[in-house]
Design an enzyme around this catalytic site. Structure first.
Site, PDB file in Angstrom:
ATOM      1  N   GLU A  41      36.453  40.825  32.208  1.00  0.00           N
ATOM      2  CA  GLU A  41      37.058  40.506  33.701  1.00  0.00           C
ATOM      3  C   GLU A  41      37.464  39.260  33.922  1.00  0.00           C
ATOM      4  O   GLU A  41      38.628  38.971  34.568  1.00  0.00           O
ATOM      5  CB  GLU A  41      36.253  40.740  34.659  1.00  0.00           C
ATOM      6  CG  GLU A  41      35.804  42.485  35.061  1.00  0.00           C
ATOM      7  CD  GLU A  41      37.080  43.088  35.567  1.00  0.00           C
ATOM      8  OE1 GLU A  41      38.272  42.969  35.223  1.00  0.00           O
ATOM      9  OE2 GLU A  41      36.682  43.976  36.734  1.00  0.00           O
TER      10      GLU A  41
ATOM     11  N   THR B 139      45.123  40.219  40.614  1.00  0.00           N
ATOM     12  CA  THR B 139      43.774  40.049  41.190  1.00  0.00           C
ATOM     13  C   THR B 139      43.669  38.513  41.531  1.00  0.00           C
ATOM     14  O   THR B 139      43.250  38.007  42.588  1.00  0.00           O
ATOM     15  CB  THR B 139      42.606  40.569  40.365  1.00  0.00           C
ATOM     16  OG1 THR B 139      42.736  41.789  40.234  1.00  0.00           O
ATOM     17  CG2 THR B 139      41.367  40.200  40.977  1.00  0.00           C
TER      18      THR B 139
HETATM   19  N1  HSE Z   1      36.176  42.236  44.189  1.00  0.00           N
HETATM   20  C1  HSE Z   1      37.413  42.016  43.568  1.00  0.00           C
HETATM   21  C2  HSE Z   1      38.577  41.448  44.319  1.00  0.00           C
HETATM   22  C3  HSE Z   1      38.009  43.316  42.758  1.00  0.00           C
HETATM   23  O1  HSE Z   1      38.812  42.024  45.563  1.00  0.00           O
HETATM   24  O2  HSE Z   1      39.052  40.540  44.132  1.00  0.00           O
HETATM   25  C4  HSE Z   1      39.213  43.233  42.102  1.00  0.00           C
HETATM   26  O3  HSE Z   1      39.473  44.374  41.596  1.00  0.00           O
END
Ligand code: HSE
Length: 312
Positions: free
Chosen positions: A129, A181
């Site tokens: 990630e 993201t």
């Molecule tokens: N919690 C993370 C975000 C998940 O919202 O940035 C990304 O898939």
């Protein structure tokens, strides 16, 4: 001894509206397909068998980085090859990178006789990630690896709780735009008001309680996000209309899936989930933006390991 196995890591929904970086659940579909092979030499080889043009270099590849993290805790004469066929589009908001990282480590662990715990696997997969978004968040990885709905109570040390949930139908509406993201995190406020924090943790606690008690009304009124959604929803065309009309159609509630652009809605009945999918299609047809919709139940299993591993 088994030396290769096929795994099917599923899409996941992170945040679940109010639980930024701590809540997530797994979907039944879409899923990627990965063949993981154990080899008697150190290193990781990635073969991409789809058209997403992902990097094959293991240190730049999500599955590769997760396996390199695992290799640090294994003897020198072990390595892995991965053939990856993705169906979950990168940048969709339904955990594409988490599926790659989770599938790799779950498959590898299976070939190693399950020597690592699920928490270890999440820890390794977080390196994947980090490659994808620059941040080691685990809210897609945990449901992908544990299955069902998960809560990350703590990141350091990792403390992951699998939550009970009543039957729920999920509709995903995915407009065909990409939101990275890393960009969607960059725009968030770095400080929040105490008054907003109080609303947010009330809703997270309410949602967890609602899931555990099977109280649909409590789930519905807890699906409120005063921190993240007001900022990120501006990146998603049609967001407000889809949310409003989905709730009018009977959805319990929902919002941005992960960092978007996909949206999710939770429904008590399958018929409602179908109507919600129609809402998404209508809104995006009006806007002139192609979209995909998926309907799924919550997947209690997470990464599915092929029942018929190849023997050598
Ligand atoms: N919690 C993370 C975000 C998940 O919202 O940035 C990304 O898939």
């Amino acid at each position: 001894m088994k030396n290769e196995i096929t795994v099917y890591p599923p899409a996941t929904v992170a945040n679940v509206v109010c639980g930024f970086d701590v809540l997530g659940f797994a979907l039944e579909s879409p899923c990627d397909k990965m063949l993981v092979r154990l080899v008697p030499r150190r290193g990781v080889t990635i073969i991409n068998k789809d058209d997403f043009d992902l990097p094959p270099e293991p240190e730049k590849n999500v599955a590769g980085a997760a396996l390199l993290a695992m290799l640090k805790e294994l003897p020198d004469d072990i390595g892995f090859e991965v053939e990856s066929t993705k169906s979950i589009k990168p940048g969709s908001g339904i955990g594409s990178s988490a599926a790659s990282a989770s599938g790799a480590v779950v498959g590898a662990n299976h070939l190693l006789g399950n020597r690592f715990s699920n928490t270890d696997l999440v820890r390794f997969a977080m390196s994947g990630e980090e490659v994808a978004s620059g941040v080691k968040h685990a809210d897609n990885l945990a449901p992908c690896i544990y299955g069902g709905v998960t809560l990350i109570r703590s990141m350091d040390p990792l403390d992951i709780i699998k939550l009970d949930a009543p039957p729920l139908y999920v509709t995903i509406t995915h407009p065909q735009i990409e939101v990275k993201t890393s960009d969607a995190r960059q725009i968030l406020k770095k400080q929040i008001l105490l008054t907003d924090a109080i609303k947010q943790w009330g809703n997270i606690a309410g949602l967890v309680a609602g899931l555990m008690k099977g109280d649909y009304a409590l789930i519905s009124r807890s699906l409120v996000d005063v921190l993240i959604e007001p900022v990120r929803s501006i990146l998603i065309p049609g967001f407000d209309e889809i949310k409003r009309r989905s709730k009018e159609a009977g959805a319990l509630g929902g919002g941005i899936s992960g960092s978007g652009p996909a949206m999710f809605m939770l429904c008590k009945e399958e018929g409602t989930a179908r109507q919600v999918a129609e809402v998404g299609k209508e809104v995006y047809a009006k806007i002139g933006l192609p979209c995909l919709t998926y309907q799924s139940r919550i997947n209690p299993e997470g990464v599915r390991v092929s029942r018929e591993p190849v023997l050598s």
